[in-house]
Design a protein around this motif. Structure first.
Motif, PDB file in Angstrom:
ATOM      1  N   PRO A  11       0.850  -1.193   0.000  1.00  0.00           N
ATOM      2  CA  PRO A  11       0.000   0.000   0.000  1.00  0.00           C
ATOM      3  C   PRO A  11       0.889   1.248   0.000  1.00  0.00           C
ATOM      4  O   PRO A  11       1.663   1.453   0.929  1.00  0.00           O
ATOM      5  CB  PRO A  11      -0.790  -0.114   1.312  1.00  0.00           C
ATOM      6  N   ALA A  13      -0.444   4.413  -1.046  1.00  0.00           N
ATOM      7  CA  ALA A  13      -1.351   5.509  -1.410  1.00  0.00           C
ATOM      8  C   ALA A  13      -1.530   6.531  -0.295  1.00  0.00           C
ATOM      9  O   ALA A  13      -2.333   7.443  -0.423  1.00  0.00           O
ATOM     10  CB  ALA A  13      -2.708   4.935  -1.825  1.00  0.00           C
ATOM     11  N   GLY A  14      -0.786   6.368   0.801  1.00  0.00           N
ATOM     12  CA  GLY A  14      -0.923   7.317   1.918  1.00  0.00           C
ATOM     13  C   GLY A  14      -0.422   8.703   1.529  1.00  0.00           C
ATOM     14  O   GLY A  14       0.279   8.866   0.522  1.00  0.00           O
ATOM     15  N   LEU A  15      -0.757   9.675   2.331  1.00  0.00           N
ATOM     16  CA  LEU A  15      -0.412  11.064   1.995  1.00  0.00           C
ATOM     17  C   LEU A  15       0.995  11.445   2.478  1.00  0.00           C
ATOM     18  O   LEU A  15       1.563  12.433   2.020  1.00  0.00           O
ATOM     19  CB  LEU A  15      -1.441  12.021   2.607  1.00  0.00           C
ATOM     20  N   GLY A  16       1.534  10.693   3.423  1.00  0.00           N
ATOM     21  CA  GLY A  16       2.889  10.967   3.910  1.00  0.00           C
ATOM     22  C   GLY A  16       3.006  12.338   4.553  1.00  0.00           C
ATOM     23  O   GLY A  16       3.993  13.060   4.348  1.00  0.00           O
ATOM     24  N   THR A  17       2.025  12.693   5.367  1.00  0.00           N
ATOM     25  CA  THR A  17       1.991  14.069   5.904  1.00  0.00           C
ATOM     26  C   THR A  17       3.171  14.381   6.828  1.00  0.00           C
ATOM     27  O   THR A  17       3.569  15.525   6.951  1.00  0.00           O
ATOM     28  CB  THR A  17       0.682  14.325   6.690  1.00  0.00           C
ATOM     29  N   ARG A  18       3.728  13.314   7.475  1.00  0.00           N
ATOM     30  CA  ARG A  18       4.841  13.587   8.400  1.00  0.00           C
ATOM     31  C   ARG A  18       6.099  14.016   7.666  1.00  0.00           C
ATOM     32  O   ARG A  18       7.052  14.471   8.273  1.00  0.00           O
ATOM     33  CB  ARG A  18       5.142  12.330   9.237  1.00  0.00           C
ATOM     34  N   LYS A  28       6.649   9.146  -0.382  1.00  0.00           N
ATOM     35  CA  LYS A  28       7.691   8.911   0.627  1.00  0.00           C
ATOM     36  C   LYS A  28       8.420   7.598   0.353  1.00  0.00           C
ATOM     37  O   LYS A  28       9.582   7.454   0.712  1.00  0.00           O
ATOM     38  CB  LYS A  28       7.104   8.941   2.035  1.00  0.00           C
ATOM     39  N   GLN A 106      -5.906   3.356  -5.583  1.00  0.00           N
ATOM     40  CA  GLN A 106      -6.877   3.546  -4.475  1.00  0.00           C
ATOM     41  C   GLN A 106      -7.470   4.936  -4.690  1.00  0.00           C
ATOM     42  O   GLN A 106      -6.756   5.934  -4.592  1.00  0.00           O
ATOM     43  CB  GLN A 106      -6.174   3.475  -3.111  1.00  0.00           C
ATOM     44  N   GLY A 111      -7.712   4.672   4.216  1.00  0.00           N
ATOM     45  CA  GLY A 111      -7.090   3.905   5.291  1.00  0.00           C
ATOM     46  C   GLY A 111      -6.396   2.658   4.780  1.00  0.00           C
ATOM     47  O   GLY A 111      -6.645   2.203   3.659  1.00  0.00           O
TER      48      GLY A 111
HETATM   49  P1  UTP Z   1       0.545   5.839   7.439  1.00  0.00           P
HETATM   50  O1  UTP Z   1      -0.275   5.697   8.651  1.00  0.00           O
HETATM   51  O2  UTP Z   1       2.025   5.835   7.601  1.00  0.00           O
HETATM   52  O3  UTP Z   1       0.075   7.120   6.675  1.00  0.00           O
HETATM   53  O4  UTP Z   1       0.108   4.682   6.451  1.00  0.00           O
HETATM   54  P2  UTP Z   1       0.802   7.920   5.545  1.00  0.00           P
HETATM   55  O5  UTP Z   1      -0.194   8.754   4.866  1.00  0.00           O
HETATM   56  O6  UTP Z   1       1.593   7.031   4.637  1.00  0.00           O
HETATM   57  O7  UTP Z   1       1.860   8.828   6.324  1.00  0.00           O
HETATM   58  P3  UTP Z   1       1.650  10.010   7.401  1.00  0.00           P
HETATM   59  O8  UTP Z   1       1.315   9.321   8.696  1.00  0.00           O
HETATM   60  O9  UTP Z   1       0.568  10.913   6.906  1.00  0.00           O
HETATM   61  O10 UTP Z   1       2.987  10.685   7.419  1.00  0.00           O
HETATM   62  C1  UTP Z   1       0.600   3.367   6.575  1.00  0.00           C
HETATM   63  C2  UTP Z   1       0.750   2.760   5.213  1.00  0.00           C
HETATM   64  O11 UTP Z   1      -0.520   2.607   4.604  1.00  0.00           O
HETATM   65  C3  UTP Z   1      -0.545   3.225   3.338  1.00  0.00           C
HETATM   66  C4  UTP Z   1       0.571   4.260   3.374  1.00  0.00           C
HETATM   67  O12 UTP Z   1       1.049   4.512   2.065  1.00  0.00           O
HETATM   68  C5  UTP Z   1       1.599   3.590   4.271  1.00  0.00           C
HETATM   69  O13 UTP Z   1       2.399   2.678   3.541  1.00  0.00           O
HETATM   70  N1  UTP Z   1      -1.891   3.795   3.137  1.00  0.00           N
HETATM   71  C6  UTP Z   1      -2.496   4.460   4.163  1.00  0.00           C
HETATM   72  C7  UTP Z   1      -2.543   3.630   1.945  1.00  0.00           C
HETATM   73  O14 UTP Z   1      -2.006   3.013   0.993  1.00  0.00           O
HETATM   74  N2  UTP Z   1      -3.800   4.127   1.800  1.00  0.00           N
HETATM   75  C8  UTP Z   1      -4.418   4.790   2.800  1.00  0.00           C
HETATM   76  O15 UTP Z   1      -5.579   5.206   2.603  1.00  0.00           O
HETATM   77  C9  UTP Z   1      -3.739   4.978   4.007  1.00  0.00           C
END
Ligand code: UTP
Length: 293
Positions: A11, A13-18, A28, A106, A111
């Motif tokens: 996965p 697709a997270g935003l990597g806000t940190r 990221k 996604q 999530g």
């Molecule tokens: P994180 O909780 O680390 O979130 O997601 P994030 O967005 O990647 O980073 P921060 O916390 O905002 O900095 C855990 C994993 O789940 C993936 C992320 O890419 C990461 O590998 N993820 C999370 C998804 O693919 N889709 C989502 O909707 C949420």
């Protein structure tokens, strides 16, 4: 019937806000540690465990991951023209030819559980691995984390969660499990809670970014409501799975770097620099001089 673990879901697709602003326009997972992006270390870990189908769950800004694992004709032509045969070989042999890549979008970052569910049609009815590429795990003198977990799967034939002891003050960053010991590094999961406050955590055994899951998880995710942070949590689906199937937690051998956090990423960069064949001597001298300044 014993099924081999052949597929891994990444996965991404997270935003990597940190890690903003670094992650505003690029993922990221492409942050390099020394000379390789995070995602490549993790794909190599999966391939070393015998996995031949890599499924990326991607989102906006993630096309560069697709490019990274694609053939780079122009680059290869250029390297050939310049006679850079060693580098050309490295680029061409980055992945064994039997490994295939699948990309699924996604549509919304709903999530981790939702991201895993996006892989359902490609995974089908087989057990599979889930790897979060921002957890970089090094096991210098032994098998990679996923290889160890596949071994545990082959022994126990059930879902396995990669876990480690985390700082008891930081339980609110992890899925936390309470287990009953099965063997020294393996416990049966009795409770799993997403990001509990330290005073509510049942232990300090935290789930990190490595899972082996049976396909029954998909039905559980489909019935999972939004949980912590308003997201569809994989942890909640695993909790539901536990009422039908055994789920084990495995304390893997190796060191994990939380490269989703700035400090963890810097630690990985320093320690991988010190392990790097070409750089380690000069880099160690540099660090020693820096410490003396
Ligand atoms: P994180 O909780 O680390 O979130 O997601 P994030 O967005 O990647 O980073 P921060 O916390 O905002 O900095 C855990 C994993 O789940 C993936 C992320 O890419 C990461 O590998 N993820 C999370 C998804 O693919 N889709 C989502 O909707 C949420």
């Amino acid at each position: 019937m014993n099924q081999k673990i052949r597929k891994a879901v990444f996965p991404v697709a997270g935003l990597g806000t940190r890690f903003l602003p670094a992650t505003k326009a690029s993922p990221k997972e492409m942050l390099p540690v020394v000379d390789k992006p995070l995602i490549q270390y993790c794909v190599e870990e999966a391939v070393a465990a015998g996995i031949d189908t890599i499924i990326f769950i991607t989102g906006r800004t993630k096309n560069v991951i697709m490019d990274h694992f694609d053939k780079a004709y122009e680059l290869e032509n250029e390297l050939t023209t310049r006679g850079k045969t060693e580098i050309l070989k490295m680029v061409q042999e980055m992945m064994p030819p039997n490994v295939s890549f699948v990309f699924i979008r996604q549509p919304e970052a709903l999530g981790l559980g939702h991201a895993v569910l996006c892989a359902k049609s490609v995974v089908g009815d087989e057990p599979f691995a889930v790897i979060l590429a921002d957890d970089l795990i090094a096991n210098r003198n032994g098998d990679g984390c996923i290889t160890q977990m596949v071994e545990q799967y082959n022994k126990h034939q059930c879902s396995i969660l990669g876990v480690e002891r985390v700082n008891p003050r930081e339980t609110d960053k992890y899925g936390i499990v309470k287990t009953k010991e099965v063997s020294p590094a393996v416990g049966q999961v009795e409770t799993i809670i997403e990001k509990p406050a330290p005073e509510h955590a049942p232990s300090n055994l935290g789930v990190v970014g490595r899972y082996i899951l049976t396909p029954a998880i998909f039905d559980k995710i489909e019935h999972t409501q939004r949980g912590a942070g308003g997201e569809i949590q994989l942890t909640d689906a695993i909790a539901a799975l536990m009422s039908d199937e055994q789920v084990l937690a495995y304390e893997f051998e190796g060191k994990r770097y939380d490269c989703g956090s700035k400090l963890g990423y810097l630690q990985a960069t320093v320690e991988f620099g010190l392990m790097h064949e070409e750089l380690k001597g000069d880099f160690l001298d540099y660090l020693k001089n820096l410490a003396l300044d």
